[in-house]
Design a protein around this motif. Structure first.
Motif, PDB file in Angstrom:
ATOM      1  N   THR A  67       0.691  -1.159   0.135  1.00  6.77           N
ATOM      2  CA  THR A  67      -0.162   0.059  -0.306  1.00  6.77           C
ATOM      3  C   THR A  67       0.800   1.327  -0.018  1.00  6.77           C
ATOM      4  OG1 THR A  67      -1.271  -1.245   1.006  1.00  6.77           O
ATOM      5  CG2 THR A  67      -1.912   1.567   1.239  1.00  6.77           C
ATOM      6  N   ILE A  68       1.846   1.222   0.663  1.00  6.43           N
ATOM      7  CA  ILE A  68       2.891   2.272   0.762  1.00  6.43           C
ATOM      8  C   ILE A  68       3.648   2.469  -0.775  1.00  6.43           C
ATOM      9  CG2 ILE A  68       5.348   3.209   1.958  1.00  6.43           C
ATOM     10  CD1 ILE A  68       4.217   1.354   4.202  1.00  6.43           C
ATOM     11  N   LEU A  69       3.802   1.558  -0.875  1.00  4.89           N
ATOM     12  CA  LEU A  69       4.160   1.824  -2.412  1.00  4.89           C
ATOM     13  C   LEU A  69       3.213   2.023  -3.213  1.00  4.89           C
ATOM     14  CD1 LEU A  69       6.217  -1.698  -2.561  1.00  4.89           C
ATOM     15  CD2 LEU A  69       7.696   0.770  -2.839  1.00  4.89           C
ATOM     16  N   SER A  70       2.382   2.384  -3.805  1.00  3.65           N
ATOM     17  CA  SER A  70       1.494   3.182  -3.846  1.00  3.65           C
ATOM     18  C   SER A  70       0.685   4.393  -4.025  1.00  3.65           C
ATOM     19  CB  SER A  70      -0.629   1.782  -4.350  1.00  3.65           C
ATOM     20  OG  SER A  70      -0.666   2.335  -2.968  1.00  3.65           O
ATOM     21  N   TYR A  71       1.382   4.854  -3.057  1.00  6.20           N
ATOM     22  CA  TYR A  71       0.788   6.145  -1.950  1.00  6.20           C
ATOM     23  C   TYR A  71       2.208   6.783  -2.258  1.00  6.20           C
ATOM     24  CZ  TYR A  71      -2.783   4.771   0.583  1.00  6.20           C
ATOM     25  OH  TYR A  71      -4.566   4.097   0.988  1.00  6.20           O
ATOM     26  N   LEU A  72       3.448   6.225  -2.741  1.00 10.93           N
ATOM     27  CA  LEU A  72       4.442   7.143  -2.977  1.00 10.93           C
ATOM     28  C   LEU A  72       4.245   8.043  -4.264  1.00 10.93           C
ATOM     29  CD1 LEU A  72       7.727   4.828  -2.431  1.00 10.93           C
ATOM     30  CD2 LEU A  72       6.381   6.506  -0.643  1.00 10.93           C
ATOM     31  N   PRO A  73       4.756   9.132  -4.419  1.00 11.48           N
ATOM     32  CA  PRO A  73       4.461  10.316  -5.427  1.00 11.48           C
ATOM     33  C   PRO A  73       5.312   9.673  -6.903  1.00 11.48           C
ATOM     34  CG  PRO A  73       5.441  11.846  -4.023  1.00 11.48           C
ATOM     35  CD  PRO A  73       5.363   9.859  -3.132  1.00 11.48           C
ATOM     36  N   SER A  74       6.265   8.717  -6.653  1.00 12.70           N
ATOM     37  CA  SER A  74       6.791   8.553  -8.077  1.00 12.70           C
ATOM     38  C   SER A  74       6.355   7.131  -7.939  1.00 12.70           C
ATOM     39  CB  SER A  74       8.754   8.028  -7.800  1.00 12.70           C
ATOM     40  OG  SER A  74       8.473   7.301  -6.717  1.00 12.70           O
ATOM     41  N   LYS A  75       5.462   6.170  -7.364  1.00 12.13           N
ATOM     42  CA  LYS A  75       5.095   4.839  -7.545  1.00 12.13           C
ATOM     43  C   LYS A  75       6.353   3.976  -8.516  1.00 12.13           C
ATOM     44  CE  LYS A  75       0.408   6.499  -7.605  1.00 12.13           C
ATOM     45  NZ  LYS A  75       0.339   7.568  -6.446  1.00 12.13           N
ATOM     46  N   PRO A  76       6.901   3.764  -7.545  1.00 12.53           N
ATOM     47  CA  PRO A  76       7.581   3.302  -8.240  1.00 12.53           C
ATOM     48  C   PRO A  76       7.836   0.941  -8.132  1.00 12.53           C
ATOM     49  CG  PRO A  76       8.406   3.090  -5.504  1.00 12.53           C
ATOM     50  CD  PRO A  76       6.502   4.271  -5.644  1.00 12.53           C
ATOM     51  N   SER A  77       8.174   0.816  -8.826  1.00 13.12           N
ATOM     52  CA  SER A  77       7.685  -0.494  -9.771  1.00 13.12           C
ATOM     53  C   SER A  77       8.625  -1.803  -8.843  1.00 13.12           C
ATOM     54  CB  SER A  77       7.388  -1.059 -10.940  1.00 13.12           C
ATOM     55  OG  SER A  77       9.540  -0.290 -10.772  1.00 13.12           O
ATOM     56  N   LYS A 122      -0.935   8.929   0.918  1.00 15.02           N
ATOM     57  CA  LYS A 122      -0.254   9.942   0.895  1.00 15.02           C
ATOM     58  C   LYS A 122       1.402   8.833   1.585  1.00 15.02           C
ATOM     59  CE  LYS A 122      -1.635  13.119  -1.572  1.00 15.02           C
ATOM     60  NZ  LYS A 122      -1.517  12.787  -2.804  1.00 15.02           N
ATOM     61  N   ALA A 123       2.693   9.183   0.793  1.00 14.83           N
ATOM     62  CA  ALA A 123       3.468   8.484   1.577  1.00 14.83           C
ATOM     63  C   ALA A 123       5.067   9.251   0.996  1.00 14.83           C
ATOM     64  CB  ALA A 123       3.660   6.621   1.280  1.00 14.83           C
ATOM     65  N   ALA A 124       5.508   9.259   2.977  1.00 13.02           N
ATOM     66  CA  ALA A 124       6.594   9.443   2.308  1.00 13.02           C
ATOM     67  C   ALA A 124       8.017   8.622   3.194  1.00 13.02           C
ATOM     68  CB  ALA A 124       6.942  10.790   3.019  1.00 13.02           C
TER      69      ALA A 124
END
Length: 146
Positions: A67-77, A122-124
Motif C-alpha cells: 500500500t505504501i509503495l502505491s502511495y509514493l509520488p513516484s509510484k516505484p515498481s 500519501k506516503a514519504a
C-alpha cells in the motif's frame, strides 16, 4: 448539506526508528503539527487535526508495504526504494515480503521514517520534505484549498 458529518479524522502513521536523526525530526514535526499552530509561521492558525500512530522499531507488514509503495509520488515498481544503503544490508529483496522479512531481521535495512497518510493515499520514505508535503496537503484540506 450533511457533508461535514462524513468527514473523518485522517489517520497518519510514522514507522519510526529513534536511532535515525531523520526519523526523530519527522516525529517532532508531526507532533508539533497537532499540538501547535500550523504552519508555525501563522500563530493564529489552528493545529492540524489527525490521529498520529507512532510505530517504533517495527517495520510495516508486507501488505502495508504494498500500500505504501502505491502511495509514493513516484509510484516505484520495486520495493527497493524502501531499502537503505547501510553497510549491514547485503540483500536487496525484490518484493514486499522480502523487504518486510529483511527489515524484521535488521532494522538498518529500511530508510527511516516511513510516514503514511492512510486516508489521503500519501506516503514519504526517509525524507523530511515528503513529511512536509503530507502536512501541507492536510493543511490545504483543513483550509478548504484542496
Amino acid at each position: 448539506m450533511f457533508k461535514a458529518f462524513l468527514r473523518t479524522t485522517p489517520q497518519v502513521s510514522i514507522f519510526h526508528n529513534p536511532a535515525s536523526p531523520t526519523s526523530l525530526k519527522a516525529l517532532k514535526l508531526l507532533q508539533s503539527a497537532i499540538a501547535s499552530p500550523y504552519p508555525s509561521s501563522k500563530p493564529s492558525a489552528p493545529p492540524l487535526q489527525f490521529d498520529l500512530e507512532v510505530v517504533e522499531n517495527k517495520p510495516p507488514t508486507p501488505d502495508q508495504l504494498r500500500t505504501i509503495l502505491s502511495y509514493l509520488p513516484s509510484k516505484p515498481s520495486s520495493p527497493d526504494v524502501l531499502l537503505s544503503a547501510h553497510p549491514t544490508v547485503d540483500a536487496r529483496p525484490t518484493n514486499a515480503e522480502g523487504v518486510s522479512q529483511l527489515a524484521f531481521q535488521n532494522l538498518h535495512a529500511l530508510k527511516w521514517p516511513i510516514v503514511v497518510d492512510w486516508n489521503n493515499g500519501k506516503a514519504a520514505v526517509g525524507d523530511i520534505d515528503g513529511v512536509k508535503n503530507i502536512l501541507e496537503e492536510l493543511r490545504k484540506k483543513r483550509d478548504g484549498e484542496a
